[in-house]
Design a protein around this motif. Structure first.
Motif, PDB file in Angstrom:
ATOM      1  N   VAL A   1       2.431   8.551  -3.264  1.00  0.00           N
ATOM      2  CA  VAL A   1       2.561   9.833  -3.957  1.00  0.00           C
ATOM      3  C   VAL A   1       4.018  10.265  -3.881  1.00  0.00           C
ATOM      4  CG1 VAL A   1       1.859  12.250  -4.022  1.00  0.00           C
ATOM      5  CG2 VAL A   1       0.210  10.507  -3.296  1.00  0.00           C
ATOM      6  N   ALA A   2       4.654  10.431  -5.037  1.00  0.00           N
ATOM      7  CA  ALA A   2       6.060  10.829  -5.042  1.00  0.00           C
ATOM      8  C   ALA A   2       6.218  12.342  -4.933  1.00  0.00           C
ATOM      9  CB  ALA A   2       6.756  10.322  -6.305  1.00  0.00           C
ATOM     10  N   GLU A   3       5.317  13.075  -5.562  1.00  0.00           N
ATOM     11  CA  GLU A   3       5.385  14.533  -5.530  1.00  0.00           C
ATOM     12  C   GLU A   3       3.985  15.112  -5.581  1.00  0.00           C
ATOM     13  OE1 GLU A   3       7.532  15.987  -8.873  1.00  0.00           O
ATOM     14  OE2 GLU A   3       6.480  14.711 -10.313  1.00  0.00           O
ATOM     15  N   ALA A   4       3.845  16.332  -5.075  1.00  0.00           N
ATOM     16  CA  ALA A   4       2.524  16.952  -5.000  1.00  0.00           C
ATOM     17  C   ALA A   4       2.687  18.454  -4.815  1.00  0.00           C
ATOM     18  CB  ALA A   4       1.720  16.360  -3.845  1.00  0.00           C
ATOM     19  N   ARG A   5       1.539  19.131  -4.814  1.00  0.00           N
ATOM     20  CA  ARG A   5       1.521  20.570  -4.535  1.00  0.00           C
ATOM     21  C   ARG A   5       0.517  20.820  -3.415  1.00  0.00           C
ATOM     22  NH1 ARG A   5       0.158  22.473  -9.319  1.00  0.00           N
ATOM     23  NH2 ARG A   5       2.340  22.803  -9.904  1.00  0.00           N
TER      24      ARG A   5
ATOM     25  N   LEU B   1       1.359  13.661   3.278  1.00  0.00           N
ATOM     26  CA  LEU B   1       2.087  13.326   2.056  1.00  0.00           C
ATOM     27  C   LEU B   1       3.357  12.549   2.369  1.00  0.00           C
ATOM     28  CD1 LEU B   1       1.589  16.671   0.093  1.00  0.00           C
ATOM     29  CD2 LEU B   1       0.680  14.415  -0.535  1.00  0.00           C
ATOM     30  N   ALA B   2       4.017  12.891   3.460  1.00  0.00           N
ATOM     31  CA  ALA B   2       5.206  12.140   3.864  1.00  0.00           C
ATOM     32  C   ALA B   2       4.836  10.683   4.152  1.00  0.00           C
ATOM     33  CB  ALA B   2       5.849  12.780   5.093  1.00  0.00           C
ATOM     34  N   GLU B   3       3.698  10.468   4.796  1.00  0.00           N
ATOM     35  CA  GLU B   3       3.270   9.102   5.102  1.00  0.00           C
ATOM     36  C   GLU B   3       2.945   8.310   3.842  1.00  0.00           C
ATOM     37  OE1 GLU B   3       0.252   8.851   8.097  1.00  0.00           O
ATOM     38  OE2 GLU B   3       1.366  10.114   9.525  1.00  0.00           O
ATOM     39  N   LEU B   4       2.618   9.013   2.763  1.00  0.00           N
ATOM     40  CA  LEU B   4       2.342   8.360   1.482  1.00  0.00           C
ATOM     41  C   LEU B   4       3.587   8.278   0.598  1.00  0.00           C
ATOM     42  CD1 LEU B   4      -1.155   9.931   0.734  1.00  0.00           C
ATOM     43  CD2 LEU B   4      -0.676   7.566   1.369  1.00  0.00           C
ATOM     44  N   GLY B   5       4.733   8.684   1.143  1.00  0.00           N
ATOM     45  CA  GLY B   5       5.994   8.504   0.434  1.00  0.00           C
ATOM     46  C   GLY B   5       6.474   9.669  -0.403  1.00  0.00           C
ATOM     47  N   ALA B   6       5.829  10.829  -0.278  1.00  0.00           N
ATOM     48  CA  ALA B   6       6.240  11.976  -1.090  1.00  0.00           C
ATOM     49  C   ALA B   6       7.664  12.405  -0.762  1.00  0.00           C
ATOM     50  CB  ALA B   6       5.280  13.141  -0.886  1.00  0.00           C
ATOM     51  N   GLN B   7       8.389  12.815  -1.785  1.00  0.00           N
ATOM     52  CA  GLN B   7       9.755  13.296  -1.621  1.00  0.00           C
ATOM     53  C   GLN B   7       9.903  14.760  -1.996  1.00  0.00           C
ATOM     54  OE1 GLN B   7      11.762  10.406  -4.126  1.00  0.00           O
ATOM     55  NE2 GLN B   7      12.342   9.192  -2.331  1.00  0.00           N
ATOM     56  N   ARG B   8       8.979  15.257  -2.843  1.00  0.00           N
ATOM     57  CA  ARG B   8       9.034  16.645  -3.299  1.00  0.00           C
ATOM     58  C   ARG B   8       7.636  17.250  -3.234  1.00  0.00           C
ATOM     59  NH1 ARG B   8      11.470  13.321  -6.442  1.00  0.00           N
ATOM     60  NH2 ARG B   8       9.706  13.227  -7.897  1.00  0.00           N
TER      61      ARG B   8
ATOM     62  N   ILE C   1      11.167  15.531   3.105  1.00  0.00           N
ATOM     63  CA  ILE C   1      10.520  16.074   1.913  1.00  0.00           C
ATOM     64  C   ILE C   1      11.195  17.386   1.530  1.00  0.00           C
ATOM     65  CG2 ILE C   1       8.402  17.097   0.978  1.00  0.00           C
ATOM     66  CD1 ILE C   1       6.775  15.187   2.571  1.00  0.00           C
ATOM     67  N   ALA C   2      11.536  17.515   0.255  1.00  0.00           N
ATOM     68  CA  ALA C   2      12.060  18.780  -0.260  1.00  0.00           C
ATOM     69  C   ALA C   2      10.883  19.696  -0.574  1.00  0.00           C
ATOM     70  CB  ALA C   2      12.895  18.540  -1.512  1.00  0.00           C
ATOM     71  N   VAL C   3      10.749  20.781   0.171  1.00  0.00           N
ATOM     72  CA  VAL C   3       9.643  21.723   0.001  1.00  0.00           C
ATOM     73  C   VAL C   3      10.129  22.938  -0.775  1.00  0.00           C
ATOM     74  CG1 VAL C   3       8.031  23.249   1.202  1.00  0.00           C
ATOM     75  CG2 VAL C   3       8.488  20.959   2.102  1.00  0.00           C
TER      76      VAL C   3
ATOM     77  N   ALA D   1       4.688  23.898 -12.157  1.00  0.00           N
ATOM     78  CA  ALA D   1       5.196  22.597 -12.578  1.00  0.00           C
ATOM     79  C   ALA D   1       4.077  21.564 -12.543  1.00  0.00           C
ATOM     80  CB  ALA D   1       6.340  22.170 -11.653  1.00  0.00           C
ATOM     81  N   ASP D   2       4.195  20.546 -13.391  1.00  0.00           N
ATOM     82  CA  ASP D   2       3.204  19.482 -13.415  1.00  0.00           C
ATOM     83  C   ASP D   2       3.369  18.558 -12.208  1.00  0.00           C
ATOM     84  OD1 ASP D   2       2.047  20.323 -15.783  1.00  0.00           O
ATOM     85  OD2 ASP D   2       3.362  19.098 -17.029  1.00  0.00           O
ATOM     86  N   VAL D   3       2.267  18.289 -11.521  1.00  0.00           N
ATOM     87  CA  VAL D   3       2.254  17.336 -10.405  1.00  0.00           C
ATOM     88  C   VAL D   3       1.001  16.480 -10.527  1.00  0.00           C
ATOM     89  CG1 VAL D   3       3.596  18.781  -8.806  1.00  0.00           C
ATOM     90  CG2 VAL D   3       1.096  19.024  -8.906  1.00  0.00           C
ATOM     91  N   PRO D   4       1.013  15.261  -9.966  1.00  0.00           N
ATOM     92  CA  PRO D   4      -0.169  14.398 -10.073  1.00  0.00           C
ATOM     93  C   PRO D   4      -1.252  14.686  -9.043  1.00  0.00           C
ATOM     94  CG  PRO D   4       1.599  13.226  -8.979  1.00  0.00           C
ATOM     95  CD  PRO D   4       2.176  14.559  -9.395  1.00  0.00           C
ATOM     96  N   LEU D   5      -0.928  15.521  -8.027  1.00  0.00           N
ATOM     97  CA  LEU D   5      -1.872  15.754  -6.936  1.00  0.00           C
ATOM     98  C   LEU D   5      -1.697  17.148  -6.371  1.00  0.00           C
ATOM     99  CD1 LEU D   5      -3.861  14.809  -4.640  1.00  0.00           C
ATOM    100  CD2 LEU D   5      -1.819  14.069  -3.384  1.00  0.00           C
ATOM    101  N   THR D   6      -2.811  17.804  -6.102  1.00  0.00           N
ATOM    102  CA  THR D   6      -2.820  19.095  -5.409  1.00  0.00           C
ATOM    103  C   THR D   6      -3.729  18.986  -4.192  1.00  0.00           C
ATOM    104  OG1 THR D   6      -2.449  20.359  -7.443  1.00  0.00           O
ATOM    105  CG2 THR D   6      -3.382  21.548  -5.573  1.00  0.00           C
TER     106      THR D   6
END
Length: 277
Positions: free
Chosen positions: A118-122, A137-144, A167-169, A180-185
């Motif tokens: 996951v690159a980005e999420a909410r 989310l960090a463990e899954l690779g999220a950056q934002r 991670i940029a929060v 904003a559009d995200v693939p995961l909440t």
């Protein structure tokens, strides 16, 4: 005498499905362990913990005890240290060892949904569970990660943690109607929390897949908005299942990374218990 007693503590606690999950697993494994529940608030936690005898092998902790359990632990795993939250105590002669299995539960639940990266999420909400969600989310690779909270100032702790784990929060108001559009909440609000219709619709329309950590109050106002928008909403039951598997690993060996004997069949038995089958 071998320690064979375990319990889940919290307040409230009557709704907990943990006894059903753990009991099914122990029976399948052929372990003569018992797993009960006890209503304990934060004020009584220290005294109740001190009163346990050597029959007790470990504890599962739910709200509002995760911070108190963190403070009580003589040692903690890395996830507990990052989140400052403990939901599992392995009781030993040298003092309780604290673990946070909620993080691994979120990771496993998302992987079941095919979300291995996951690159980005909410995240919706900024409480203790949001902290575990951010580490997952960090463990899954999220950056934002965008965090929608009623008080954006409450996100400060998550922003600081995000800096530590890369991670940029970004805080946003939960009173907004566009996001904003995200693939995961990941929703971390209490099950009885109501979200304004315009906000829920805005989140659902832009939020991709929903993992709502709630399992006892289902559907939630957010899951209903997601389904109305034609998007997939998943309850926290799968997260609960997988964090319980990690707890049983801890109770068995003290090593959260050591799989249980024939773990796939144990998980299958627990999953059936989760739905009353």
């Amino acid at each position: 005498m071998a320690a064979t007693s375990l319990e889940v503590w919290g307040d409230p606690i009557a709704h907990s499905l943990s006894p059903a999950l753990h009991t099914a697993a122990y029976r399948h494994l052929g372990w003569d362990w018992t797993y009960g529940r006890r209503r304990v608030d934060e004020e009584r936690f220290t005294a109740e913990l001190a009163g346990l005898d050597d029959r007790f092998r470990g504890l599962s902790l739910t709200m509002p005890l995760k911070s108190a359990a963190y403070r009580a632990a003589a040692r903690r795993d890395a996830r507990a240290e990052l989140t400052c939250a403990v939901n599992t105590l392995r009781l030993t002669p040298d003092g309780p060892i604290g673990f946070n299995t909620d993080v691994g539960g979120v990771v496993a639940a998302l992987r079941e949904e095919g979300m291995d990266a996951v690159a980005e999420a909410r995240i919706v909400g900024a409480g203790a569970t949001a902290t575990s969600a951010l580490v997952a989310l960090a463990e899954l690779g999220a950056q934002r990660v965008e965090v929608a909270a009623r008080r954006p100032l409450a996100v400060a702790g998550l922003e600081a943690l995000g800096e530590r784990i890369g991670i940029a929060v970004t805080p946003v108001s939960l009173a907004a109607s566009t996001f904003a559009d995200v693939p995961l909440t990941i929703a971390t609000l209490p099950g009885d929390a109501r979200v304004a219709t315009h906000t829920a619709d805005g989140l659902a329309g832009s939020g991709g897949r929903l993992l709502d950590v709630v399992y006892g109050h289902w559907p939630t106002s957010l899951s209903e908005a997601w389904e109305a928008a034609g998007n997939r909403a998943v309850s926290g039951a799968t997260m609960l299942l997988h964090q319980a598997v990690l707890q049983i690993r801890v109770f068995a060996t003290g090593d959260v990374t050591e799989p249980l004997p024939d773990e796939q069949s144990v998980v299958a038995v627990m999953r059936r218990a989760l739905v009353g089958g």
